[in-house]
Design a protein around this motif. Sequence first.
Motif, PDB file in Angstrom:
ATOM      1  N   LEU A 608       0.819  -1.206   0.000  1.00 48.13           N
ATOM      2  CA  LEU A 608       0.000   0.000   0.000  1.00 48.13           C
ATOM      3  C   LEU A 608       0.846   1.247   0.000  1.00 48.13           C
ATOM      4  CD1 LEU A 608      -3.052   0.680   0.228  1.00 48.13           C
ATOM      5  CD2 LEU A 608      -2.559   1.188   2.589  1.00 48.13           C
ATOM      6  N   VAL A 609       1.746   1.316   0.951  1.00 49.88           N
ATOM      7  CA  VAL A 609       2.586   2.502   1.054  1.00 49.88           C
ATOM      8  C   VAL A 609       3.998   2.032   0.791  1.00 49.88           C
ATOM      9  CG1 VAL A 609       3.301   4.391   2.514  1.00 49.88           C
ATOM     10  CG2 VAL A 609       1.061   3.394   2.814  1.00 49.88           C
ATOM     11  N   ARG A 613       6.624   3.131   4.750  1.00 53.09           N
ATOM     12  CA  ARG A 613       6.515   4.495   5.263  1.00 53.09           C
ATOM     13  C   ARG A 613       7.084   5.462   4.237  1.00 53.09           C
ATOM     14  NH1 ARG A 613      11.423   2.963   7.131  1.00 53.09           N
ATOM     15  NH2 ARG A 613      10.608   1.356   8.484  1.00 53.09           N
ATOM     16  N   THR A 614       6.464   6.567   4.155  1.00 48.87           N
ATOM     17  CA  THR A 614       7.013   7.626   3.328  1.00 48.87           C
ATOM     18  C   THR A 614       6.900   8.888   4.132  1.00 48.87           C
ATOM     19  OG1 THR A 614       4.834   7.783   2.377  1.00 48.87           O
ATOM     20  CG2 THR A 614       6.529   6.763   1.027  1.00 48.87           C
ATOM     21  N   THR A 615       7.793   9.786   3.935  1.00 47.28           N
ATOM     22  CA  THR A 615       7.757  10.940   4.813  1.00 47.28           C
ATOM     23  C   THR A 615       7.409  12.235   4.128  1.00 47.28           C
ATOM     24  OG1 THR A 615      10.113  10.841   4.622  1.00 47.28           O
ATOM     25  CG2 THR A 615       9.178  10.226   6.740  1.00 47.28           C
ATOM     26  N   ASN A 616       7.578  12.349   2.848  1.00 45.26           N
ATOM     27  CA  ASN A 616       7.111  13.610   2.293  1.00 45.26           C
ATOM     28  C   ASN A 616       6.182  13.403   1.123  1.00 45.26           C
ATOM     29  OD1 ASN A 616       8.480  13.585  -0.235  1.00 45.26           O
ATOM     30  ND2 ASN A 616      10.370  13.946   0.905  1.00 45.26           N
ATOM     31  N   PHE A 617       5.594  14.481   0.721  1.00 46.22           N
ATOM     32  CA  PHE A 617       4.513  14.378  -0.233  1.00 46.22           C
ATOM     33  C   PHE A 617       4.956  14.091  -1.654  1.00 46.22           C
ATOM     34  CE2 PHE A 617       1.323  15.718   2.691  1.00 46.22           C
ATOM     35  CZ  PHE A 617       0.192  15.162   2.132  1.00 46.22           C
ATOM     36  N   LYS A 618       6.265  13.895  -1.856  1.00 43.17           N
ATOM     37  CA  LYS A 618       6.664  13.796  -3.252  1.00 43.17           C
ATOM     38  C   LYS A 618       7.254  12.457  -3.644  1.00 43.17           C
ATOM     39  CE  LYS A 618       7.004  18.638  -4.017  1.00 43.17           C
ATOM     40  NZ  LYS A 618       7.787  19.791  -3.739  1.00 43.17           N
ATOM     41  N   LYS A 620       5.896   9.242  -3.477  1.00 43.31           N
ATOM     42  CA  LYS A 620       5.153   8.040  -3.813  1.00 43.31           C
ATOM     43  C   LYS A 620       4.856   7.897  -5.276  1.00 43.31           C
ATOM     44  CE  LYS A 620       1.746   7.051  -1.610  1.00 43.31           C
ATOM     45  NZ  LYS A 620       0.752   7.016  -0.650  1.00 43.31           N
ATOM     46  N   GLN A 622       2.935   4.857  -7.172  1.00 42.61           N
ATOM     47  CA  GLN A 622       2.398   3.501  -7.156  1.00 42.61           C
ATOM     48  C   GLN A 622       1.074   3.454  -7.891  1.00 42.61           C
ATOM     49  OE1 GLN A 622       1.085   2.368  -3.310  1.00 42.61           O
ATOM     50  NE2 GLN A 622      -0.096   4.217  -3.240  1.00 42.61           N
TER      51      GLN A 622
ATOM     52  N   GLU B  69      -7.861   6.397  -2.125  1.00 40.64           N
ATOM     53  CA  GLU B  69      -6.455   6.237  -2.451  1.00 40.64           C
ATOM     54  C   GLU B  69      -6.186   6.973  -3.755  1.00 40.64           C
ATOM     55  OE1 GLU B  69      -5.332   2.200  -2.984  1.00 40.64           O
ATOM     56  OE2 GLU B  69      -3.201   2.645  -3.036  1.00 40.64           O
ATOM     57  N   PRO B  71      -2.804   8.415  -6.356  1.00 37.41           N
ATOM     58  CA  PRO B  71      -1.409   8.010  -6.571  1.00 37.41           C
ATOM     59  C   PRO B  71      -0.443   8.686  -5.596  1.00 37.41           C
ATOM     60  CG  PRO B  71      -2.457   8.559  -8.634  1.00 37.41           C
ATOM     61  CD  PRO B  71      -3.432   8.918  -7.569  1.00 37.41           C
ATOM     62  N   LYS B  72      -0.755   9.869  -5.129  1.00 39.55           N
ATOM     63  CA  LYS B  72       0.214  10.587  -4.310  1.00 39.55           C
ATOM     64  C   LYS B  72      -0.059  10.490  -2.821  1.00 39.55           C
ATOM     65  CE  LYS B  72       2.724  13.790  -6.790  1.00 39.55           C
ATOM     66  NZ  LYS B  72       3.268  15.133  -6.746  1.00 39.55           N
ATOM     67  N   ASN B  90      -0.001  10.974   3.803  1.00 38.97           N
ATOM     68  CA  ASN B  90       0.921  10.347   2.868  1.00 38.97           C
ATOM     69  C   ASN B  90       1.728   9.236   3.505  1.00 38.97           C
ATOM     70  OD1 ASN B  90       2.401  11.853   4.533  1.00 38.97           O
ATOM     71  ND2 ASN B  90       3.577  12.919   2.986  1.00 38.97           N
ATOM     72  N   LYS B  91       1.303   8.807   4.679  1.00 36.04           N
ATOM     73  CA  LYS B  91       1.939   7.620   5.246  1.00 36.04           C
ATOM     74  C   LYS B  91       0.885   6.865   6.028  1.00 36.04           C
ATOM     75  CE  LYS B  91       3.575  10.581   8.924  1.00 36.04           C
ATOM     76  NZ  LYS B  91       4.709  11.136   9.599  1.00 36.04           N
TER      77      LYS B  91
END
Lengths: 913, 437
Positions: A608-609, A613-618, A620, A622, B69, B71-72, B90-91
């Motif tokens: 899913l992520v 984990r991701t930390t900033n808005f830029k 991802k 997927q 959901e 993409p970003k 975003n997480k």
Amino acid sequence: PRSSTMEIPAVLAQDEASMTSRRKKGGEYFKTSNQRGEINELKKNLKEQKTEVRKDAVKKVIAFMTCGTDVSPLFNDVVQSIGTSDLELKKLVYLYIINYARKQPDAALKVVSQFRKDAQNSDPLIRALAIRTMGCIRIPKITQHLVPALKQALKDKDDYVKKTAAICTVKLYDINKEVVVDSKEDFITRLRALISEGNPMVVFNAVAALTEIGMKSGKDVFAMDSNMLRALAATLSECNEWGQVYLLDALAAYEPSEKEATSIMQRVTPQLKHKNAAVAMSAIKVIMKYLPLVESKTTRKVTLDAMRPPLITLLNHSIHPPEIQYVALRNMNLIIQRFPDMLTGFQYLKEFFCEYNDPIYVKIEKLEIMVRLAANSNIDLILTEFKSYAKEADTEFVRKAVRAIGRCAIKLPEKAQKCVQVLLELIKTGVNYVVQEGIIVIKDIFRKYPNKYEQIIGVLCDNLDSLDEPEAKASMVWIIGEYSARISNSEELLKNFAETFENEGPQVQLAILTAVVKLFLYKPNKAGDLVKEVLSTCTKKVDNPDLRDRGFVYWRLLMNPATAKQIVLGKKPEISDQTFQIESKTLDVLLANVNTLSSIFHKPPAQLVKGGRTTNFKTKDQADDEDSSDDSDESSSEDEESEEEEAEEEKPKAAAAPTNLLGLDDGPTIEESPAAVESKPTTASPSNKPVVVLSATRGQNFAGLEVATKFAKRNGDLCLNLYMKNKSQQPLTKFLFKFNANFLGLNCAEFKPPTISPGSTVQYSAPLTYEGKISDQNFGQIQAALKTQLGVAFFYIPFSDWSLIFDKDEAIEDPKEFLSKWEDLEDHKLPISSPKGTDPSFVQKSLEGVGMRKMAYRQLDASTGHACMFLSSNILDEDVLVEVEFKSGNLIAHCRADKHAEVAIKIVDSALS
Amino acid sequence: RPRQTGGGTPTRPRHPCAKMFPNLFIINSTGEVLIEKHWEGKAPRKVVETFMEQQVKKERKIDVTPVIETPKCFLVHSRRGDIVLLTAINKETAPLFVLEIHNKIMQVMYHYFGPSVSSRTVRDHFSLIYHLLDEMVDGGFPFTTDINQLQAMIQPPTIVNKMMETFANSDSVKKALPEGMLTKIPWRRTGVKYHSNEICFDLLEEINCIIERNSNLSVCEIKGSIVCTCRLSGMPDITLTVTHPSLIQDAVLHRCVRINRFRRDRVISFVPPDGRFTLLTYFLRGPAQLPIFVRPSITYTDGSGNVSISIGSKMREYKAIEDIKVVIPFPKEMLSSNLTANSGSVSTVETATGHHREVHWNLPRIPQNKSPTLEGSVLFPPGFKADYRPTLVVHFNVKMWNTSGLQVDGLNVTDVKYKPFRGVRTATRAGRFHVRC
């Protein structure tokens, strides 16, 4: 910190009241010259000796600030009062700085010595305020001041200061990671020490801080041991609701022994009843995690029994809004897969009955759960309920209800007869979409129970004329083909379908082909002509390769009827309702993640992520797992269908690959989602190939039309070439095409493409004008909407061929004219962040490539390489003047124009980086 | 001591789940941003556009899935009236945590601006709302969310206006942190003073039920609550006992109630917050005595339907049943209706979503001498296959009566020197009262 803010509202509200009243009179309060006068007066008052006057002035400044007015000119005057001994004034100044520091941290840093002094103040409120304020100045330079103050605050004797400091540690982590996780600085140790201190507020803020840092760093900074576990469990009931959420989640992350698990679960059980759904769900999470560790059957039973009523309460619409019910339902769906008997009783089942004014997403989830709970004992009740849903007005819901009945039939063989009866009853009502959905479902029932219900085929055949959806048609054709031996007029029926063969979509065509072959094998005497006709159409007239290939295969196969019978009429693998079940290991993972996004989308976190984990808005990317949960259910059911079915299902999909059908050699395929387009906006080199902006498989709401576009010039005017491929079953005649407000102000004035018949591609060139609205958002792409009979599609069209809008020939050539214009216009400046090259020849080449003309190049300082280059161009009849400054290895672009300076400078930026 | 578990997998990968509230957009129905606040990072405004694109796809706005959901990022939203609270995450974050904060923000707004908070309200009070948000969430962590504490810090607009009238220039700000910030009784402010002390309890019940075509009660639930209006000076300690304590044994309690005492003795003992609050909420499932009957009958012949609906009191002794409203939703294809009632008024309303055409039958009260009936026909276009069975939605109010029979048995106020005025009222109304036909 709170202390400071509390005194403002009165002032604020007053001010607000006066503001709104003035606005109502029509005057734009803040834009009048009054404002400057007021600012000047404030400035004067801020310098007064009297504390009261200064206090009033600061309050006004803060009121201005909250309303969005720029009060930065007053910064120095305001901070002069920070050293005051008046508590209230000091708090006001701090409040000002806290709000100000977010925007201009450097200025706030000027008074840092005062913060450090206040961190030693005797009043705990002031100490906490100083710490909080420093945490709000998010620049690296603050570290050296904040670290010592924060360390001390974490050991403060006052609980309020400690709690503030705990949260501030997270802020410090955002500013400087290393110092927080550095073992020498022992921030982590101190935070952990706070947990055993007892005050619930302090404990939960320390837990929150440790969890957050742990998550951001990816390290287990918490390192919970059994002592901490006991401390947390003891604090649990004293915390407020949010505190409980943090503590429960910390408990859920721990790996306990069996004994610990039992005692913690006892502590956690009362929280299940909490009114705050986040608390209740976090408690459920702990139990889901700990329950498998307990071997005692009684403990298990007692705990599960205790969980039932709270689960049901989460669905209660008089306590929880539908949004919360939805999340609860998605989670419950997982829980009952692990504990299937938990809610099968009548009294629980009734809680899932849909109400007519529930939002559709709640209704659909309730249906899902009812199907899961369906058992021989309760199916009668469920069927009555589903039947009444199938008579509601909401089409989507009615269809889902009909499908649900079919799934029950497949799930419960003993009760299938009853389900089929209900379906028949519904089909007999003749309501079009009920009939179509019913036939799709009955096909599956025939697959599951072959030769059992063929007596109902007669009823189905009564409705042949009303079928207009491909899936329903294909299902009906499948049924006729499968039972053609027993349907007396099957050859007639199939002949009728075959008559319109060429107008059908691939799904129906494939079904007809297979059905006719089956018919021929059952009734060779009666179907000889028909099968020849269909086979020859498939192999000669149709250009769909799958259909053609399958036609040839059948043709060859029919040369040897005995083998053909064995293959085509052979036994098919059975289908079951298990397809909707989540696989056990995945379910374990999902249950461990109850109350997360994973549990909503029923996808493990890793999928899913990205990376969990991701930390900033830029970061991802997927787009490929972007199907909604409903879709995933359906696709998984497809997987288990027989090979024959797969051939029917899969091949058209392969054919639907957007690129080759358009007859273009691999033009870049761009995902349908706007963001994916955005991820590579302007940097794409101006290519001559059309870009696919809308693919035909775009999901349920809009499918069947594929569009590729290319900007071009025709007779000197800009136009958009569209290549549209109709993949639906119907000819497209009506079109509406609009651009959203975009960065160029482009507008599509006329859009009248010819009719596109199914399967054909049309190229149309739409003339464009520059009369549309200009928006400063979405640089480099234009959002467009296309409406056809298929529905409305939104997509982004990337624009990267700048030479189309820059006109070299219209550019100013005379240096004098250039210079005088340069003086007149306002300057826009943008440092080029990551230029591909910094030498003048590169810059000249790149910018000339997008349609600019070099005017001059001047070296200002040979030793440092400081130089500048002037270029000119024309954009939409407007002169654009550009200067590129070369300064110590960096490039700075300046741009001057009437309206399009902002656009031009972004183009320069994208051409150079 | 890590243990191998029975059925589970031996090692479960730990995926952290944040409890952060990163940002909030409050938008109106057309996607205009009314309030925007960021606590962690900065989410681009584009998320609002993305949300609106999702909304356009739905026939009814309320049908937009709460967690989307993209993409970003993931978009979590709550819809209340004509405004939407939208948070982009975003997480991996607990969605309920975000939704409950939305909920809390709305509760606070209802408290400050009254029960009908709309985009208009938000616009009018935007700076006050920014201020409240600042207090409620600090750096992405929920901070002061208790309404009483907030009110001690930030005064609701009405009080401010009144103050401005009476003490034009008086300085009304408080010098220190509100009491109770870190005390054991954070819900009550100290130094409360009233001239006349009074405490009132409202026993309110709401009937949620579905009545089947054959008059069977397929779902029935009573939501009851004891709402307390407390205007008492000092720090009173209250003990309340009720007639059938078993009815409320599974109640959801206000945090002021001493939970152990409640479990042990079935006695509600508490130090109350000041003002009006819900002391406890309970749910009773299973058959209950309904105050009213509704008998609908709809038959279809060739594109037209014959409608006959009668209602009446089911009470053994006379109780005033008031504000009755029966809503009959017909499909939008309905051409016309010719319905008359022997009591009350009838009107046809197009629903906002255009999904249904509703017939509304309003009665101020059920008359004692006759039984109200609605009769007539509805017309559909020729060829329209209507086997449509509407679900009637019924509203009503009954005062001085409750379904469960729960009553206050005893009320004691201790720790104070005065004798307060005490009052108890009961009332019952229809919650979701659905009748299928």
